[in-house]
Design a protein around this motif. Structure first.
Motif, PDB file in Angstrom:
ATOM      1  N   ASP A 110       0.613  -1.193   0.035  1.00 36.79           N
ATOM      2  CA  ASP A 110       0.040  -0.026  -0.008  1.00 36.79           C
ATOM      3  C   ASP A 110       0.907   1.115  -0.170  1.00 36.79           C
ATOM      4  OD1 ASP A 110       0.731   0.435   2.452  1.00 36.79           O
ATOM      5  OD2 ASP A 110      -0.828  -0.605   3.437  1.00 36.79           O
ATOM      6  N   THR A 111       0.163   2.412   0.161  1.00 41.12           N
ATOM      7  CA  THR A 111       1.068   3.608   0.120  1.00 41.12           C
ATOM      8  C   THR A 111       1.914   3.781   1.128  1.00 41.12           C
ATOM      9  OG1 THR A 111      -0.597   4.762   0.992  1.00 41.12           O
ATOM     10  CG2 THR A 111      -0.711   4.826  -1.472  1.00 41.12           C
ATOM     11  N   SER A 112       1.705   3.054   2.060  1.00 38.29           N
ATOM     12  CA  SER A 112       2.658   3.257   3.301  1.00 38.29           C
ATOM     13  C   SER A 112       3.862   2.225   3.333  1.00 38.29           C
ATOM     14  CB  SER A 112       2.008   2.969   4.741  1.00 38.29           C
ATOM     15  OG  SER A 112       1.435   1.865   4.763  1.00 38.29           O
ATOM     16  N   GLY A 113       3.734   1.502   2.452  1.00 40.07           N
ATOM     17  CA  GLY A 113       4.900   0.435   2.025  1.00 40.07           C
ATOM     18  C   GLY A 113       4.493  -0.842   2.832  1.00 40.07           C
ATOM     19  N   ASP A 114       3.512  -1.139   3.477  1.00 38.57           N
ATOM     20  CA  ASP A 114       2.999  -2.570   4.112  1.00 38.57           C
ATOM     21  C   ASP A 114       2.588  -3.359   3.124  1.00 38.57           C
ATOM     22  OD1 ASP A 114       3.683  -1.423   6.470  1.00 38.57           O
ATOM     23  OD2 ASP A 114       1.793  -0.617   6.781  1.00 38.57           O
ATOM     24  N   GLU A 115       3.069  -4.675   3.205  1.00 33.94           N
ATOM     25  CA  GLU A 115       2.698  -5.731   2.324  1.00 33.94           C
ATOM     26  C   GLU A 115       1.078  -5.932   2.372  1.00 33.94           C
ATOM     27  OE1 GLU A 115       3.740 -10.332   1.377  1.00 33.94           O
ATOM     28  OE2 GLU A 115       5.202  -9.015   2.271  1.00 33.94           O
ATOM     29  N   THR A 116       0.604  -5.887   1.203  1.00 29.13           N
ATOM     30  CA  THR A 116      -0.602  -6.322   1.171  1.00 29.13           C
ATOM     31  C   THR A 116      -1.310  -7.671   0.712  1.00 29.13           C
ATOM     32  OG1 THR A 116      -1.335  -5.012  -0.782  1.00 29.13           O
ATOM     33  CG2 THR A 116      -1.421  -3.761   1.301  1.00 29.13           C
ATOM     34  N   GLY A 117      -0.120  -8.148  -0.072  1.00 30.42           N
ATOM     35  CA  GLY A 117      -0.607  -9.446  -0.613  1.00 30.42           C
ATOM     36  C   GLY A 117       0.523  -9.943  -1.787  1.00 30.42           C
ATOM     37  N   ARG A 118       0.156 -10.888  -2.507  1.00 32.76           N
ATOM     38  CA  ARG A 118       1.055 -10.934  -3.579  1.00 32.76           C
ATOM     39  C   ARG A 118       0.112 -11.042  -5.060  1.00 32.76           C
ATOM     40  NH1 ARG A 118       5.860 -12.128  -2.137  1.00 32.76           N
ATOM     41  NH2 ARG A 118       6.537 -13.015  -4.237  1.00 32.76           N
ATOM     42  N   PHE A 119       0.654 -10.786  -6.391  1.00 30.80           N
ATOM     43  CA  PHE A 119      -0.196 -10.550  -7.574  1.00 30.80           C
ATOM     44  C   PHE A 119       1.033 -11.178  -8.783  1.00 30.80           C
ATOM     45  CE2 PHE A 119       1.292  -6.524  -7.206  1.00 30.80           C
ATOM     46  CZ  PHE A 119       2.195  -6.120  -8.473  1.00 30.80           C
ATOM     47  N   THR A 120       0.361 -11.365  -9.778  1.00 32.04           N
ATOM     48  CA  THR A 120       1.020 -11.820 -11.022  1.00 32.04           C
ATOM     49  C   THR A 120       0.966 -10.807 -12.140  1.00 32.04           C
ATOM     50  OG1 THR A 120      -0.491 -13.308 -11.804  1.00 32.04           O
ATOM     51  CG2 THR A 120       1.028 -14.315 -10.151  1.00 32.04           C
ATOM     52  N   ALA A 121       1.899 -10.914 -13.003  1.00 33.84           N
ATOM     53  CA  ALA A 121       1.591 -10.280 -14.216  1.00 33.84           C
ATOM     54  C   ALA A 121       2.191 -10.947 -15.532  1.00 33.84           C
ATOM     55  CB  ALA A 121       2.529  -8.989 -14.282  1.00 33.84           C
ATOM     56  N   TYR A 122       1.420 -10.822 -16.641  1.00 35.38           N
ATOM     57  CA  TYR A 122       1.928 -11.514 -17.899  1.00 35.38           C
ATOM     58  C   TYR A 122       1.750 -10.834 -19.063  1.00 35.38           C
ATOM     59  CZ  TYR A 122      -2.977 -13.107 -18.881  1.00 35.38           C
ATOM     60  OH  TYR A 122      -4.060 -12.757 -18.994  1.00 35.38           O
ATOM     61  N   ASP A 123       2.378 -11.227 -19.901  1.00 31.28           N
ATOM     62  CA  ASP A 123       2.030 -10.741 -21.423  1.00 31.28           C
ATOM     63  C   ASP A 123       2.099 -11.807 -22.475  1.00 31.28           C
ATOM     64  OD1 ASP A 123       2.499  -8.281 -20.696  1.00 31.28           O
ATOM     65  OD2 ASP A 123       4.797  -8.390 -21.105  1.00 31.28           O
ATOM     66  N   ALA A 124       0.957 -11.967 -23.233  1.00 31.96           N
ATOM     67  CA  ALA A 124       0.858 -13.030 -24.338  1.00 31.96           C
ATOM     68  C   ALA A 124       0.680 -12.536 -25.811  1.00 31.96           C
ATOM     69  CB  ALA A 124      -0.280 -13.871 -23.779  1.00 31.96           C
ATOM     70  N   GLU A 125       1.195 -12.897 -26.694  1.00 30.69           N
ATOM     71  CA  GLU A 125       1.011 -12.724 -28.195  1.00 30.69           C
ATOM     72  C   GLU A 125       0.623 -13.845 -28.843  1.00 30.69           C
ATOM     73  OE1 GLU A 125       3.991 -10.608 -31.371  1.00 30.69           O
ATOM     74  OE2 GLU A 125       4.908 -11.674 -29.725  1.00 30.69           O
ATOM     75  N   LEU A 126      -0.312 -13.911 -29.965  1.00 25.47           N
ATOM     76  CA  LEU A 126      -0.752 -14.792 -30.910  1.00 25.47           C
ATOM     77  C   LEU A 126      -0.118 -13.888 -32.172  1.00 25.47           C
ATOM     78  CD1 LEU A 126      -1.801 -17.473 -31.413  1.00 25.47           C
ATOM     79  CD2 LEU A 126      -4.101 -16.235 -31.334  1.00 25.47           C
ATOM     80  N   ILE A 127       0.331 -14.796 -33.302  1.00 22.94           N
ATOM     81  CA  ILE A 127       0.749 -14.273 -34.283  1.00 22.94           C
ATOM     82  C   ILE A 127       0.196 -15.327 -35.532  1.00 22.94           C
ATOM     83  CG2 ILE A 127       2.660 -13.551 -35.874  1.00 22.94           C
ATOM     84  CD1 ILE A 127       4.242 -12.957 -33.598  1.00 22.94           C
TER      85      ILE A 127
END
Length: 208
Positions: free
Chosen positions: A125-142
């Motif tokens: 959060d804005t104070s720097g305290d941990e609030t959990g975990r999440f993921t990120a990804y990119d995908a491409e179809l050609i």
């Protein structure tokens, strides 16, 4: 002799057209949004051979890796070809790719899927305290198609559909690549031209 002169004239016209096109692109490259773009992962390309050549593959590409460098290059492929790759980077970032090329009487068709995963990321959060975990990804179809335009020039086109995801937010877009390769009368010398990622951009929430 007449055939040679005709070939030379064709090459001169092709080179002149490429110069004019580069000039037109350069004239519009200094607009208010120059240097600002999304979907940076589209610049990631596949193939150990292109990487070993310093990514100089626009004109020399003639295999399945050409999907990412210049779609005109897949027109040299004469048999069915599949490729699987896994690239493990630092900080839990990994890239997987699967590609397939299928020659036919009408031309050469190809398809490729790339997936970039960034592992788990700590949310704070804005104070720097941990609030959990999440993921990120990119995908491409050609989806690709290439073939001979005449005895010397080959052309190819890619249609790309891609998505970027960060936590719960996602953005989807589409883009096009257009490429050409011209054989010459000089041994081991070809001219390549490729324009990549022509599209309208992507939008996260409210920002393009």
């Amino acid at each position: 002799e007449e055939h040679r002169k005709a070939c030379d004239n064709t090459m001169k016209k092709l080179i002149f057209s490429i110069i004019i096109l580069f000039a037109a692109i350069g004239a519009n490259a200094d607009g208010p949004n120059a240097g600002q773009s999304g979907a940076k992962f589209l610049k990631i390309s596949a193939g150990a051979k292109p990487a070993s050549l310093g990514e100089s593959y626009t004109a020399s590409g003639d295999d399945i890796n050409s999907i990412y460098w210049n779609p005109a290059g897949i027109s040299y492929v004469e048999s069915k070809w599949a490729s699987l790759s896994d690239n493990e980077w630092l900080a839990d970032v990994s890239v997987q790719n699967i590609s397939y090329v299928h020659p036919s009487k009408s031309g050469v068709f190809a398809g490729s899927l790339m997936y970039l995963h960034m592992g788990e990321i700590t949310a704070r959060d804005t104070s720097g305290d941990e609030t959990g975990r999440f993921t990120a990804y990119d995908a491409e179809l050609i989806f690709s198609f290439a073939g001979k335009l005449n005895g010397y020039v080959r052309g190819g086109i890619n249609l790309k559909i891609f998505q970027e995801a960060l936590e719960k937010e996602k953005a989807t877009g589409a883009a096009v690549d257009i490429g050409f390769i011209s054989d010459t009368n000089i041994d081991n010398f070809k001219i390549g031209f490729n324009v990549q990622n022509i599209g309208a951009g992507i939008k996260f929430i409210e920002e393009n």
